[in-house]
Every structure is written in C-alpha cells, then in structure tokens.
Design an enzyme around this catalytic site. Sequence first.
Site, PDB file in Angstrom:
ATOM      1  CE  LYS A  59      -4.997 -10.425  -3.343  1.00  0.00           C
ATOM      2  NZ  LYS A  59      -4.317 -11.377  -4.226  1.00  0.00           N
TER       3      LYS A  59
ATOM      4  NE  ARG B 202      -8.408 -15.745  -1.822  1.00  0.00           N
ATOM      5  CZ  ARG B 202      -7.351 -15.161  -1.271  1.00  0.00           C
ATOM      6  NH1 ARG B 202      -7.503 -14.296  -0.290  1.00  0.00           N
ATOM      7  NH2 ARG B 202      -6.144 -15.444  -1.704  1.00  0.00           N
TER       8      ARG B 202
ATOM      9  NE  ARG C 285       3.903 -14.645  -2.344  1.00  0.00           N
ATOM     10  CZ  ARG C 285       2.624 -14.304  -2.539  1.00  0.00           C
ATOM     11  NH1 ARG C 285       2.285 -13.033  -2.595  1.00  0.00           N
ATOM     12  NH2 ARG C 285       1.697 -15.210  -2.693  1.00  0.00           N
TER      13      ARG C 285
ATOM     14  NE  ARG D 218       1.649 -17.053   1.342  1.00  0.00           N
ATOM     15  CZ  ARG D 218       0.712 -16.266   0.840  1.00  0.00           C
ATOM     16  NH1 ARG D 218       0.861 -14.968   0.861  1.00  0.00           N
ATOM     17  NH2 ARG D 218      -0.378 -16.773   0.310  1.00  0.00           N
TER      18      ARG D 218
ATOM     19  NE  ARG E  63      -2.640 -19.317  -2.859  1.00  0.00           N
ATOM     20  CZ  ARG E  63      -1.698 -18.391  -2.744  1.00  0.00           C
ATOM     21  NH1 ARG E  63      -0.467 -18.660  -3.115  1.00  0.00           N
ATOM     22  NH2 ARG E  63      -1.978 -17.218  -2.269  1.00  0.00           N
TER      23      ARG E  63
END
Length: 187
Positions: free
Chosen positions: A13, A88, A127, A133, A144
């Site tokens: 996204k 969400r 990532r 993060r 998640r």
Amino acid sequence: MRLILLGPPGAGKGTQAKILVDAYGIPQLSTGDILRNAIAEQTPLGLEAKAIMDRGDLVSDDVVNGIVSERLDAEDCKPGFILDGFPRTIAQAEALDRMLAEKGVKLDAVIELKADADELVRRVIQRSKDSNRADDNPDVIRKRLDVYESSTAPLVSYYDKQELVRPVDGMAPVEDVTVAINSALGR
Ligand code: AMP
C-alpha cells in the site's frame, strides 16, 4: 481522485501510494505514518499509540477518525487524496462516509491489494531489516495479519455494496501492480 488503498500489512500500500502521489498529484494520507511521527515526537497521541502499535493492535477508532478528519480539512486534500491504512474497521469506514458526505464529495475507488499470507510474512521480515519499525517482526506481523482478517477484511464487502472495489494482484512486481491500478482507475 479520492482513493482508498486496502490490503494487509506488507501488500504494498505504502509503495503504491507514493507512486500514485507523483502520478496524480494528490497527497498520501497514511494513518500509520502520522502515528509513527507522533511517536517520534513524543506527543500525547504518540505516547498513547506506541504500546498498541508495538503489539500489532489497532489504535482506537476515535483517535484515528480524529486524525483523518483533521487531515482531510487541509487545503492539499481538496483535489483528492490516497488513503493508505485507513479505514481499518467498519466503524472507521462509516465515519469516513460521514466526513465525505459533510464535504459533499465521494470516493472514486477502493483498490484492494490482494496478497498471500506466507509471502507477506516474508516481505515484512525483509522490510524489518531496512526499517526501524518495532512492529515489523515475525510475531507481531502474524498478529497484524490476524487483525487484518478479523477487523479490516470485512471492508471489502462493505465497499462492494458501494460498487467501489477494484481487486489488484499485490504480489506482482511493483511496476505491474502500478499498471493494474492505473487500468482499474481507467487511466
Ligand atoms: P501501517 O503503517 O498502516 O501498517 O500502521 C501501523 C500501525 O499503526 C497499525 O498496526 C496500527 O497499530 C496503527 N494504525 C494505523 N492506521 C490505523 C487505523 N486506521 N486504525 C487503527 N490503527 C491504525
């Protein structure tokens, strides 16, 4: 152009939103980025959100709805926007519908980036090597993904009823995904 990018964590996204910003000249509105900035700046919002985000849960609807409502009032959102990571939950989608109705504007499309769960875990772990993060680690990413399935995936049928959903294969190479999004938007 008023767009929502919908899809599980790691589906691309953010990557696609940035490409669309350049192509369409409208801003990306990422609630995740806004929350991470608040954490970095140690604002009251950031302090409240950090623990929730670190464990992969969702920040409350009221908090994110407030963030988005304020952001949508900004001048740069007048020509359009790309929502990345919002809504969400159904409650957020309903709140967004009310915000847009108040402004007298409508969504053009909801791009659903479809993705395979195992590949997502692999991508997010990759990532995590390049980012700082705290929520990019195998345990939290699985959490998640569960949260996505239970709270966010129902938005596909919510927006299907408004005939806005354009499914796109998010597992294709980045450039191919962009082409598929543009063609879904009739560009
Ligand atoms: P993202 O960068 O979109 O993957 O978001 C990272 C984290 O920020 C999520 O796992 C949530 O904890 C929080 N977050 C971002 N957007 C929302 C939202 N619309 N509703 C609730 N929590 C959110």
